[in-house]
Motif scaffolding. Structure first.
Motif, PDB file in Angstrom:
ATOM      1  N   LEU A 174       0.792  -1.155   0.146  1.00  0.00           N
ATOM      2  CA  LEU A 174      -0.012   0.089  -0.071  1.00  0.00           C
ATOM      3  C   LEU A 174       0.948   1.362  -0.049  1.00  0.00           C
ATOM      4  O   LEU A 174       0.667   2.220  -0.981  1.00  0.00           O
ATOM      5  CB  LEU A 174      -0.905  -0.029   1.229  1.00  0.00           C
ATOM      6  CG  LEU A 174      -1.926   1.235   1.390  1.00  0.00           C
ATOM      7  CD1 LEU A 174      -3.043   1.123   0.453  1.00  0.00           C
ATOM      8  CD2 LEU A 174      -2.456   1.283   2.760  1.00  0.00           C
ATOM      9  N   LEU A 175       1.830   1.127   0.804  1.00  0.00           N
ATOM     10  CA  LEU A 175       3.031   2.415   0.962  1.00  0.00           C
ATOM     11  C   LEU A 175       3.593   2.592  -0.436  1.00  0.00           C
ATOM     12  O   LEU A 175       3.709   3.592  -0.960  1.00  0.00           O
ATOM     13  CB  LEU A 175       3.675   2.558   2.049  1.00  0.00           C
ATOM     14  CG  LEU A 175       3.013   2.400   3.525  1.00  0.00           C
ATOM     15  CD1 LEU A 175       4.230   2.068   4.605  1.00  0.00           C
ATOM     16  CD2 LEU A 175       2.249   3.627   3.742  1.00  0.00           C
ATOM     17  N   ALA A 176       4.026   1.449  -0.813  1.00  0.00           N
ATOM     18  CA  ALA A 176       4.749   1.608  -2.223  1.00  0.00           C
ATOM     19  C   ALA A 176       3.962   2.139  -3.254  1.00  0.00           C
ATOM     20  O   ALA A 176       4.277   2.952  -4.094  1.00  0.00           O
ATOM     21  CB  ALA A 176       5.589   0.327  -2.368  1.00  0.00           C
ATOM     22  N   LYS A 177       2.821   1.737  -3.394  1.00  0.00           N
ATOM     23  CA  LYS A 177       1.823   2.064  -4.379  1.00  0.00           C
ATOM     24  C   LYS A 177       1.356   3.507  -4.260  1.00  0.00           C
ATOM     25  O   LYS A 177       1.517   4.393  -5.317  1.00  0.00           O
ATOM     26  CB  LYS A 177       0.616   1.058  -4.285  1.00  0.00           C
ATOM     27  CG  LYS A 177      -0.253   1.442  -5.577  1.00  0.00           C
ATOM     28  CD  LYS A 177      -1.488   0.338  -5.580  1.00  0.00           C
ATOM     29  CE  LYS A 177      -2.593   0.688  -6.629  1.00  0.00           C
ATOM     30  NZ  LYS A 177      -2.478   1.766  -7.463  1.00  0.00           N
ATOM     31  N   ILE A 178       1.109   4.029  -2.984  1.00  0.00           N
ATOM     32  CA  ILE A 178       0.828   5.341  -3.070  1.00  0.00           C
ATOM     33  C   ILE A 178       1.873   6.210  -3.152  1.00  0.00           C
ATOM     34  O   ILE A 178       1.752   7.244  -3.815  1.00  0.00           O
ATOM     35  CB  ILE A 178       0.275   5.528  -1.499  1.00  0.00           C
ATOM     36  CG1 ILE A 178      -1.224   5.000  -1.288  1.00  0.00           C
ATOM     37  CG2 ILE A 178       0.170   7.116  -1.035  1.00  0.00           C
ATOM     38  CD1 ILE A 178      -1.747   5.120   0.124  1.00  0.00           C
ATOM     39  N   HIS A 179       2.977   5.906  -3.060  1.00  0.00           N
ATOM     40  CA  HIS A 179       4.430   6.396  -3.053  1.00  0.00           C
ATOM     41  C   HIS A 179       4.432   6.742  -4.487  1.00  0.00           C
ATOM     42  O   HIS A 179       4.858   7.853  -5.020  1.00  0.00           O
ATOM     43  CB  HIS A 179       5.664   6.004  -2.462  1.00  0.00           C
ATOM     44  CG  HIS A 179       6.756   6.541  -2.834  1.00  0.00           C
ATOM     45  ND1 HIS A 179       7.779   6.009  -3.383  1.00  0.00           N
ATOM     46  CD2 HIS A 179       7.271   7.937  -2.525  1.00  0.00           C
ATOM     47  CE1 HIS A 179       9.079   6.776  -3.740  1.00  0.00           C
ATOM     48  NE2 HIS A 179       8.447   8.021  -3.197  1.00  0.00           N
TER      49      HIS A 179
END
Lengths: 240, 502
Positions: A174-179
């Motif tokens: 999730l964090l990687a995608k949002i970033h």
């Protein structure tokens, strides 16, 4: 995005943080690592103006966080479960956050849908208050709360704590995608190096309140620079 | 930030409404609400009756306005002092949720103004105002007619709101600005309480300088009270504005009061399990800032009987000293109970050890309140008065009050946020009110019933001493019964903690 100058903080005459200078650029995904008591949470609390520094200042987009409140409109954060409103259900909590971001009901509902898989239907459709959820589910609600208003800058303190292996993996993704999708600046602290080192664009190692290493690169670089530090630390301790 | 003050208020009001609605510990809350409601109706009826009597007497010329004012002082003084002291032991919620609200996209100013507004008055203030308005209103009637009741309501609302603000400020400023806070509180006491106490004891009953006379000059009174309220509110505003998360917590990093000699001393182990438990309890009392503050309050209570006895030695001890004697023990127990849930020792202790835990708290409370008795005896040696009455009153502490106080542990389904250490779950105030009402009302009631039955003061004192001595002698039995009831409610209580903490 964020600039730290000459920050120091002491408790009982013991210095817990001393950072002469640190700059965080827009779009970075930074991992803050360090042993217990390294000063990670103190640093985050200073960034969120929850504690006052003894010296120095922190500027967000050029404005000091303890002078202006503008940073709140583009900063999402989750520190620990005391920062949740325990008497609300997860849906009510997200509704509340959406309403603070001046979102319409339809927008809130669409935004909730985006996090449906991550949060799980039980959490969203159940009538349980946040205080009655398990620690892991509280953690998920807190992380989603921090990301809900699509902030430009996100601060997450130990987001992998209490999460089961699947949820840890999902949080990492999730964090990687949002970033990658939105160029959000994300600052994450964690003891879980395995997760952190694979997604971060930069890793800062804190020890006894001081920045020991500040590394930009990929997993291989981090492996050499950061992991080697902890391995050496472990060896030193075992010899003692 | 886009949100207007009104929008922020609406959002925050909704949140607070939900928080109150969804408090845990329902059964205690319901019981205390019913008891509170009943006692309020009873005392309100009594206040109206009293005001009608005063009104009729003044109208008939049997009572002059000064004497009427003395009656108001008789009611107002204890109310203000009682309100002040209750608030010392009650948790203050004004700092609650500030960390989370300050990180959300809400203007700090809006959050603070809401907190000031929401915590400004409160049910306790309303209760006092409702009770005092009829009698002050009746007095005012002779100055400005029916409008006097409106003035009485508004002025008392301001007086009690200021009382609340002063204690909120004192509690939150005390750790950082000890000298400023202590001086301000002493000054406040001197200005507000002393004239009332003096008025009550006739010393200045005819003097123009008493606080109640200026209360009848409405506009200057409003001006002064609004000014005082403005000062207290602006100080609280500054306090909240400068709030930092590391100011939460109790002693936390303060290691200046360690009392290491207690941990090292061997004599406690020689006393067996009970000695060890007493040592732990003493360490808890002395190493916890709020508990140390409570010990100071007990000393303050000690000053009250000395003052009362010296100013009016012929007054009956049983009626005039109820408040300091009964309430100091109540405060001790309710603060103890409040903290017990955080130690969790009740839940992880062996069943047979539970009685020792209770016994230790019983012994410590009895010993901690002995200065009250000593103060009384010293006064007796100096002036001479109803010594047996004093002993009878003190006997309530190891007697019935302890029975009530320790019974409160049975309903220990309360919680403390472990992160913040000192913050108490809101459901806790329910148990406090329950305890205060039962203990504070029952002691004078028992005294009254005994006086009706027995008649003579000597036998009245003797009956009370025998009654409480009986309770003391039966303590091994009731302590066991309390421990048994606690075990029976163990899972219910643990669920309470889970619901309030998680």
């Amino acid at each position: 995005m964020l600039e730290i100058n000459n920050i120091t903080k002491s408790y009982n005459k013991k210095e817990v943080l001393n950072i002469p200078s640190l700059k965080i650029d827009k779009g970075e995904l930074i991992g803050i690592v360090g042993n217990n008591g390294a000063g990670k949470s103190t640093l985050f609390r200073l960034m969120l103006d929850l504690i006052a520094p003894d010296t120095g200042e922190i500027g967000s987009k050029g404005l000091l966080v303890n002078k202006s409140e503008d940073w709140k409109t583009y900063t999402g954060s989750y520190v620990d479960n005391t920062f949740l409103l325990g008497y609300l259900t997860p849906t009510e909590y997200l509704d509340f956050l959406g309403s603070l971001g001046n979102m319409t009901k339809e927008e809130i509902s669409a935004r909730v849908d985006r996090f449906k898989n991550y949060l799980g239907t039980d959490n969203l459709e159940g009538k349980k208050y946040i205080r009655n959820l398990s620690s892991g589910n509280q953690q998920k609600v807190g992380i989603v709360g921090a990301l809900f208003n699509q902030p430009e800058f996100v601060i997450l303190d130990e987001p992998f704590n209490f999460l089961d292996p699947t949820a840890q993996e999902n949080t990492k993704k999730l964090l990687a995608k949002i970033h990658s999708d939105t160029e959000t600046t994300i600052l994450v602290s964690s003891h879980n190096l395995e997760h952190l080192l694979t997604i971060c664009t930069r890793v800062i190692l804190l020890e006894n309140g001081v920045v020991i290493k500040d590394v930009k690169g990929d997993a291989a670089v981090y492996q050499e620079e950061i992991m080697s530090y902890f391995l050496k630390d472990m060896e030193d301790n075992s010899e003692e | 930030m886009n949100s207007t003050l009104l929008n922020s208020f609406i959002q925050l009001f909704k949140l607070n409404w939900l928080a109150t609605k969804r408090e845990s510990g329902k059964e205690i809350k319901t019981a205390s609400t019913i008891l509170r409601g009943l006692s309020l109706v009873f005392f309100f009826a009594l206040a109206i009756l009293w005001s009608v009597i005063v009104f009729k007497q003044i109208r008939a010329g049997e009572l002059n306005l000064h004497e009427g004012a003395k009656i108001v002082a008789l009611a107002l003084g204890p109310m203000l002092a009682y309100d002040f002291l209750i608030r010392i032991s009650l948790p203050s919620y004004i700092l609650e949720e500030l960390p989370v609200l300050f990180t959300l996209p809400l203007e700090k100013r809006h959050v603070i103004l809401f907190k000031l507004f929401y915590h400004g008055v409160g049910p306790l203030v309303i209760m006092w105002v409702v009770l005092i308005t009829p009698i002050l209103g009746s007095l005012n009637y002779f100055n400005v007619g029916i409008l006097g009741y409106v003035h009485a309501f508004l002025i008392m609302l301001l007086v009690f709101t200021i009382n609340k603000q002063v204690i909120v400020l004192a509690k939150n400023y005390f750790s950082k600005h000890k000298v400023v806070t202590t001086t301000s509180v002493i000054l406040y006491f001197l200005v507000v309480f002393l004239p009332l106490i003096l008025y009550k004891f006739d010393a200045v009953s005819q003097a123009y300088g008493s606080i109640l006379v200026p209360l009848n000059h409405y506009w200057p009174t409003y001006l002064i009270l609004l000014l005082l309220l403005g000062v207290t509110l602006s100080l609280t505003y500054q306090l909240l504005r400068n709030f930092k998360i590391d100011s939460l917590g109790d002693d936390g990093s303060d290691n200046s009061f360690q009392f290491n000699s207690l941990t090292k001393s061997e004599r406690w182990s020689k006393m067996g399990q009970l000695g060890q438990q007493i040592r732990l309890d003493l360490l808890f009392l002395l190493r916890t800032k709020k508990m140390r503050a409570l010990l100071l309050v007990i000393l303050f209570f000690t000053a009250l009987p000395i003052y009362t006895i010296l100013s009016n030695p012929e007054e009956r001890v049983l009626s005039s000293l109820n408040f300091p004697y009964v309430y100091s023990a109540i405060m001790f127990y309710m603060t103890y109970v409040q903290y017990e849930s955080i130690s969790m020792e009740f839940y992880f202790t062996q069943r047979n050890h539970m009685v020792t835990l209770l016994k230790s708290k019983y012994i410590i409370t009895t010993i901690a309140t002995i200065p009250l008795l000593i103060a009384g005896i010293v006064c007796f040696l100096y002036r001479g008065f109803d010594l047996w009455g004093l002993i009878a009153l003190y006997s309530y502490i190891p007697g019935l009050i302890s029975l009530f106080g320790l019974s409160m542990y049975i309903f220990n389904s309360i919680g403390i946020n472990p992160e913040a250490k000192t913050k108490v779950n809101k459901s806790f105030s329910g148990i406090i009110f329950l305890f205060i009402l039962v203990a504070a009302v029952s002691v004078p009631l028992i005294n009254w019933i005994i006086s009706l039955i027995v008649g003579q003061p000597y036998y009245e004192n003797l009956t009370i001493i025998i009654l409480n001595l009986g309770v003391v002698l039966l303590s091994p039995l009731w302590l066991k019964l309390i421990a048994k009831s606690m075990n029976n409610r163990k899972y219910k209580n643990l669920e309470g903690i889970r619901n309030s903490l998680n």
